[in-house]
Scaffold this active site. Sequence first.
Site, PDB file in Angstrom:
ATOM      1  N   HIS B  42       0.818  -1.214   0.000  1.00  0.00           N
ATOM      2  CA  HIS B  42       0.000   0.000   0.000  1.00  0.00           C
ATOM      3  C   HIS B  42       0.852   1.264   0.000  1.00  0.00           C
ATOM      4  O   HIS B  42       0.347   2.341  -0.342  1.00  0.00           O
ATOM      5  CB  HIS B  42      -1.009  -0.003   1.154  1.00  0.00           C
ATOM      6  CG  HIS B  42      -0.488   0.414   2.478  1.00  0.00           C
ATOM      7  ND1 HIS B  42      -0.240  -0.502   3.499  1.00  0.00           N
ATOM      8  CD2 HIS B  42      -0.155   1.627   2.961  1.00  0.00           C
ATOM      9  CE1 HIS B  42       0.211   0.176   4.553  1.00  0.00           C
ATOM     10  NE2 HIS B  42       0.272   1.445   4.255  1.00  0.00           N
ATOM     11  N   ASP B  91      -0.634  -7.535   1.711  1.00  0.00           N
ATOM     12  CA  ASP B  91      -0.004  -6.214   1.705  1.00  0.00           C
ATOM     13  C   ASP B  91       1.508  -6.373   1.847  1.00  0.00           C
ATOM     14  O   ASP B  91       2.057  -6.213   2.945  1.00  0.00           O
ATOM     15  CB  ASP B  91      -0.583  -5.360   2.828  1.00  0.00           C
ATOM     16  CG  ASP B  91      -0.197  -3.893   2.699  1.00  0.00           C
ATOM     17  OD1 ASP B  91       0.307  -3.525   1.628  1.00  0.00           O
ATOM     18  OD2 ASP B  91      -0.397  -3.142   3.665  1.00  0.00           O
ATOM     19  N   SER B 184       4.250   2.449   8.273  1.00  0.00           N
ATOM     20  CA  SER B 184       3.939   1.379   7.326  1.00  0.00           C
ATOM     21  C   SER B 184       5.181   0.872   6.612  1.00  0.00           C
ATOM     22  O   SER B 184       6.041   1.666   6.216  1.00  0.00           O
ATOM     23  CB  SER B 184       2.943   1.881   6.273  1.00  0.00           C
ATOM     24  OG  SER B 184       1.657   1.904   6.809  1.00  0.00           O
ATOM     25  N   GLY B 185       5.247  -0.447   6.432  1.00  0.00           N
ATOM     26  CA  GLY B 185       6.386  -1.037   5.720  1.00  0.00           C
ATOM     27  C   GLY B 185       7.552  -1.329   6.615  1.00  0.00           C
ATOM     28  O   GLY B 185       8.473  -2.042   6.241  1.00  0.00           O
TER      29      GLY B 185
END
Lengths: 374, 241
Positions: B42, B91, B184-185
């Site tokens: 994402h 994801d 995120s990530g």
Amino acid sequence: CLYNSCLDSCGGSSLCDPSNSLNNCSQCEPITLELCMNLPYNHTNYPNYLGHRTQKEASISWESSLFPALVQTNCYKYLMFFACTILVPKCDVNTSQRIPPCRALCEHAKEHCESVLGIVGLQWPEDTYCNQFPEENSDNQTCLMPDEDVEECSPSHFKCGSGRCVLASRRCDGQPDCDDDSDEENCGCKERDLWECPSNKQCLKYTFICDGFPDCPDNMDEKNCSFCQDDELECANHECVSRDRWCDGVADCLDSSDEWDCVTLSKNANSSSFLTAHRSATAHHVCGDGWQETLSRLACKQMGLGEPSVTELIPEQEQDQQWLTLHSSWETLNATTLHELLVKGQSCHSRSKISLLCTKQDCGRRPAARMNKR
Amino acid sequence: ILGGRTSRPGRWPWQCSLQSEPSGHICGCVLIAKKWVLTVAHCLEGRENAAIWKVVFGINNLDHPSAFVQTRLVKTIILHPRYSRAVVDYDISIVELNEDIDETSYVRPVCLPSPEQSLQPDTYCYITGWGHMGNKMPFKLQEGEVRIISLEQCQSYFDVKTITARMICAGYESGTVDSCMGDSGGPLVCERPGGQWTLFGLTSWGSVCFSKVLGPGVYSNVSYFVEWIERQIYIHTFLLN
């Protein structure tokens, strides 16, 4: 606005004329917010009435979780419709004009549902004050009211037999949520237009069948996907490729799966591991004639391992062993894999095979904390 | 990271920052091999053009590049083909760097778990990132310890989304450690006996992290994807012809 970068500057800046900054400032865009895909209109524009600048922002907003959950309390029949008129406001594609919800719709939703939120200590979303919306039929400003065929539930809901909406994730979860228990009826995969794994009755979308990704514990969803000839093998994506093209160094399957796992290490009783190369789907020992350390390094790297630690040549006892030997001019080939450098059908003069030990990749280590004496 | 603390430089040498001009830091990422980084799909969705990205390693303060910084451009972006934006499932994404990093004590890869290795509930692991702290965006890398919770318990916090086998959940009391926007990530890592750290999760989504609502963080379950990750690295490294 006069400048094409209008969308950004309009978000609350004074560059545009405040009296109509929201109406003709941004173009209509198709609704993609899944929660509101079953409305009587399918175009919107941003920012919306909750201050979200894009549909993506709206999709991860607090309100996009709050309203679907609140709908389940049945506090107001058209709550989901009202929620969508402020999450993805209607945009008239002919005039790019925004069509707001009518004040009465907002007032009914708030009147019936605000108290329910209060019970769990939550507040009605702050900036949905109703008097920003026009009265119905007031000085010819159009606004939105639900008509009788408006869907009460969003696509993310299941509609109970009694008409109530419960979230789709509650369907067939073993806990009845509808007052008439209808969410726990017809729970077979077939009834829900899904495919059933024979081993654990798990339901899968049909698009997941034969797509190269195993989902059932016994991989049944990836079986019987194609019927290859006797001299063919099935690729991971279920194409058929002739057996003699497997591990020949050239990818023939579209997903290149005929060139996967062509070099492996096979363990034997005394735990040393022999280098094995596959050709035409048959395992071969690698002949030690002309072997060099750089080849051991390539082999270990190709198997995702670290540096080679031990390379040995072990005499082969079996007479009719199948060999792969190094191409006579392997050093001139610009091969990227070890098995591209090997050929079949040559004799192995040394009659010795390669035994190889590779270290593991070094990983996951942190420097020791530095101690600075003062 | 909410409720965490500032990390000591070099403590998480696999942590990297996925950046794109003009905004700079966009997402976290994790070094898994000299030329390969993991992040979540994402972060890259809709911006799969490798040329707009760069990856920064060996950094603690985003605003003060240290002597240990290494920056690489991106050569290849591989989103998981089953990534679904609507339900934030699958994801995960793999990024190939344009050249190897130099392995130093400030820049080095984390271990990947084996496909059979799964995290038990009540295990404690660490999350790190430059994401929102609740009242501000930090410049210095933050870290926090979180407790793994079961998928069943996790599902009870989310009505609209379904928690799948591709996910791991961690932490859930409000006011304790949680990941947030900008993390995120980034990695969820657990220490193995013997001191090696293994990557089990990538920060993916969760409840609105600084609202009153309780809710755990949800992470992409790296164990589920290990075979796919290794397959993609093999294809893009060895099957070039």
